[in-house]
Design a protein around this motif. Structure first.
Motif, PDB file in Angstrom:
ATOM      1  N   ASP A 114     -27.487 -31.664   1.891  1.00  0.00           N
ATOM      2  CA  ASP A 114     -26.217 -31.439   2.574  1.00  0.00           C
ATOM      3  C   ASP A 114     -25.590 -32.784   2.915  1.00  0.00           C
ATOM      4  OD1 ASP A 114     -24.111 -30.469   4.064  1.00  0.00           O
ATOM      5  OD2 ASP A 114     -25.345 -29.662   5.675  1.00  0.00           O
ATOM      6  N   SER A 115     -24.377 -33.028   2.440  1.00  0.00           N
ATOM      7  CA  SER A 115     -23.714 -34.306   2.733  1.00  0.00           C
ATOM      8  C   SER A 115     -23.221 -34.394   4.171  1.00  0.00           C
ATOM      9  CB  SER A 115     -22.550 -34.529   1.762  1.00  0.00           C
ATOM     10  OG  SER A 115     -21.598 -33.501   1.897  1.00  0.00           O
ATOM     11  N   THR A 116     -23.210 -33.273   4.889  1.00  0.00           N
ATOM     12  CA  THR A 116     -22.837 -33.289   6.303  1.00  0.00           C
ATOM     13  C   THR A 116     -23.979 -32.723   7.137  1.00  0.00           C
ATOM     14  OG1 THR A 116     -21.730 -31.150   6.082  1.00  0.00           O
ATOM     15  CG2 THR A 116     -20.358 -33.113   5.841  1.00  0.00           C
ATOM     16  N   ALA A 117     -25.193 -33.098   6.793  1.00  0.00           N
ATOM     17  CA  ALA A 117     -26.398 -32.571   7.432  1.00  0.00           C
ATOM     18  C   ALA A 117     -26.462 -32.953   8.915  1.00  0.00           C
ATOM     19  CB  ALA A 117     -27.625 -33.115   6.717  1.00  0.00           C
ATOM     20  N   PRO A 118     -27.309 -32.261   9.676  1.00  0.00           N
ATOM     21  CA  PRO A 118     -27.506 -32.652  11.072  1.00  0.00           C
ATOM     22  C   PRO A 118     -27.877 -34.131  11.166  1.00  0.00           C
ATOM     23  CG  PRO A 118     -28.679 -30.623  10.590  1.00  0.00           C
ATOM     24  CD  PRO A 118     -28.150 -31.143   9.287  1.00  0.00           C
ATOM     25  N   ASP A 119     -27.417 -34.771  12.203  1.00  0.00           N
ATOM     26  CA  ASP A 119     -27.682 -36.182  12.495  1.00  0.00           C
ATOM     27  C   ASP A 119     -26.993 -37.137  11.523  1.00  0.00           C
ATOM     28  OD1 ASP A 119     -28.713 -38.021  14.307  1.00  0.00           O
ATOM     29  OD2 ASP A 119     -30.427 -38.456  13.036  1.00  0.00           O
ATOM     30  N   THR A 120     -25.974 -36.682  10.827  1.00  0.00           N
ATOM     31  CA  THR A 120     -25.173 -37.571   9.994  1.00  0.00           C
ATOM     32  C   THR A 120     -24.160 -38.257  10.899  1.00  0.00           C
ATOM     33  OG1 THR A 120     -25.455 -36.164   8.062  1.00  0.00           O
ATOM     34  CG2 THR A 120     -23.599 -37.701   8.024  1.00  0.00           C
ATOM     35  N   VAL A 121     -24.083 -39.566  10.797  1.00  0.00           N
ATOM     36  CA  VAL A 121     -23.209 -40.358  11.671  1.00  0.00           C
ATOM     37  C   VAL A 121     -22.219 -41.130  10.816  1.00  0.00           C
ATOM     38  CG1 VAL A 121     -23.124 -42.245  13.348  1.00  0.00           C
ATOM     39  CG2 VAL A 121     -25.017 -40.605  13.417  1.00  0.00           C
ATOM     40  N   LEU A 122     -20.943 -40.944  11.107  1.00  0.00           N
ATOM     41  CA  LEU A 122     -19.872 -41.688  10.457  1.00  0.00           C
ATOM     42  C   LEU A 122     -19.419 -42.749  11.450  1.00  0.00           C
ATOM     43  CD1 LEU A 122     -18.014 -41.888   7.978  1.00  0.00           C
ATOM     44  CD2 LEU A 122     -16.482 -40.263   9.113  1.00  0.00           C
ATOM     45  N   ALA A 123     -19.532 -44.015  11.064  1.00  0.00           N
ATOM     46  CA  ALA A 123     -19.227 -45.121  11.975  1.00  0.00           C
ATOM     47  C   ALA A 123     -18.101 -45.986  11.424  1.00  0.00           C
ATOM     48  CB  ALA A 123     -20.476 -45.989  12.174  1.00  0.00           C
ATOM     49  N   PHE A 124     -17.157 -46.285  12.291  1.00  0.00           N
ATOM     50  CA  PHE A 124     -16.049 -47.182  11.973  1.00  0.00           C
ATOM     51  C   PHE A 124     -16.280 -48.441  12.784  1.00  0.00           C
ATOM     52  CE2 PHE A 124     -14.578 -42.919  11.277  1.00  0.00           C
ATOM     53  CZ  PHE A 124     -13.749 -42.999  10.166  1.00  0.00           C
ATOM     54  N   GLU A 125     -16.409 -49.569  12.107  1.00  0.00           N
ATOM     55  CA  GLU A 125     -16.647 -50.848  12.781  1.00  0.00           C
ATOM     56  C   GLU A 125     -15.420 -51.735  12.623  1.00  0.00           C
ATOM     57  OE1 GLU A 125     -19.918 -52.549  10.677  1.00  0.00           O
ATOM     58  OE2 GLU A 125     -21.317 -50.981  11.262  1.00  0.00           O
ATOM     59  N   ARG A 126     -14.992 -52.326  13.719  1.00  0.00           N
ATOM     60  CA  ARG A 126     -13.872 -53.274  13.645  1.00  0.00           C
ATOM     61  C   ARG A 126     -14.451 -54.675  13.779  1.00  0.00           C
ATOM     62  NH1 ARG A 126      -9.845 -52.655  18.220  1.00  0.00           N
ATOM     63  NH2 ARG A 126     -11.666 -53.366  19.336  1.00  0.00           N
ATOM     64  N   TRP A 127     -14.187 -55.491  12.782  1.00  0.00           N
ATOM     65  CA  TRP A 127     -14.635 -56.876  12.765  1.00  0.00           C
ATOM     66  C   TRP A 127     -13.413 -57.764  12.961  1.00  0.00           C
ATOM     67  CZ3 TRP A 127     -19.761 -58.470  11.802  1.00  0.00           C
ATOM     68  CH2 TRP A 127     -20.642 -57.419  11.565  1.00  0.00           C
ATOM     69  N   ARG A 128     -13.466 -58.606  13.994  1.00  0.00           N
ATOM     70  CA  ARG A 128     -12.383 -59.568  14.242  1.00  0.00           C
ATOM     71  C   ARG A 128     -12.901 -60.964  13.931  1.00  0.00           C
ATOM     72  NH1 ARG A 128     -10.432 -57.919  20.150  1.00  0.00           N
ATOM     73  NH2 ARG A 128     -11.480 -55.957  19.960  1.00  0.00           N
ATOM     74  N   TYR A 129     -12.146 -61.682  13.150  1.00  0.00           N
ATOM     75  CA  TYR A 129     -12.549 -63.015  12.725  1.00  0.00           C
ATOM     76  C   TYR A 129     -11.751 -64.072  13.484  1.00  0.00           C
ATOM     77  CZ  TYR A 129     -14.946 -60.448   9.078  1.00  0.00           C
ATOM     78  OH  TYR A 129     -15.784 -59.581   8.416  1.00  0.00           O
ATOM     79  N   PRO A 130     -12.265 -65.311  13.541  1.00  0.00           N
ATOM     80  CA  PRO A 130     -11.570 -66.376  14.277  1.00  0.00           C
ATOM     81  C   PRO A 130     -10.123 -66.601  13.821  1.00  0.00           C
ATOM     82  CG  PRO A 130     -13.784 -67.088  13.708  1.00  0.00           C
ATOM     83  CD  PRO A 130     -13.552 -65.764  13.023  1.00  0.00           C
ATOM     84  N   ASP A 131      -9.848 -66.335  12.555  1.00  0.00           N
ATOM     85  CA  ASP A 131      -8.469 -66.533  12.066  1.00  0.00           C
ATOM     86  C   ASP A 131      -7.565 -65.340  12.414  1.00  0.00           C
ATOM     87  OD1 ASP A 131      -9.313 -64.548  10.348  1.00  0.00           O
ATOM     88  OD2 ASP A 131      -8.921 -65.678   8.517  1.00  0.00           O
TER      89      ASP A 131
END
Length: 168
Positions: free
Chosen positions: A111-128
């Motif tokens: 199952d591609s949406t099985a229990p305990d599946t976590v979709l995470a969006f990470e925002r990375w900010r760089y010095p520039d």
């Protein structure tokens, strides 16, 4: 829903006797019935209007949070909030897949949406001042779920390439 119910019974560690005649090969039973659940998910992923109508607030909240804009639909989220966690179900994962243009499968999970599946969006900010959003999905294998075993994060994680813009 019946296929998902069987998956949940198995992944929660219920005794194989609850599966009646199929108790000798419950993973085989799941391989036989889960394609129905996957087909339902694929159908939802082809209906962006439905996904937007049912999950648009969640997607807008994710986008606003990642863009450092106010998240008006979630009380308590302020400019100082650094981590936002939203809980959902398989249909929410399917909706986020269609809204953001994401795709994934797991070789050790029927199952591609099985229990305990976590979709995470990470925002990375760089010095520039450049900002990058990375989208990752994490899961546990069917047997890890059943035995309550922690997953190897590196093995279970996939970095996804969104086809639709995340940031406005």
């Amino acid at each position: 829903m019946a296929a998902e119910g069987l998956l949940l019974l198995y992944s929660e560690g219920f005794p194989t006797e609850v599966f009646g005649e199929a108790k000798a090969d419950v993973p085989g039973l799941l391989r036989a019935v889960m394609p129905v659940h996957e087909a339902e998910g694929r159908m939802l992923r082809r209906l962006p209007v439905v996904a937007q109508a049912r999950n648009g607030v969640m997607a807008q909240s994710i986008r606003a949070f990642l863009a450092d804009r106010p998240v008006v639909d979630i009380p308590g989220v302020t400019a100082s909030t650094r981590l936002l966690v939203l809980a959902g179900h398989d249909t929410n994962l399917d909706a986020m897949a269609v809204i953001f243009g994401l795709s994934w499968t797991f070789p050790d999970q029927p199952d591609s949406t099985a229990p305990d599946t976590v979709l995470a969006f990470e925002r990375w900010r760089y010095p520039d001042r450049h900002v990058e959003v990375k989208v990752r999905i994490f899961h546990q294998s069917l047997e890890e779920l059943r035995t309550g075993q922690a997953s190897d994060v590196e093995r279970s994680m996939q970095t996804l390439e969104p086809r639709n813009a995340i940031l406005p």
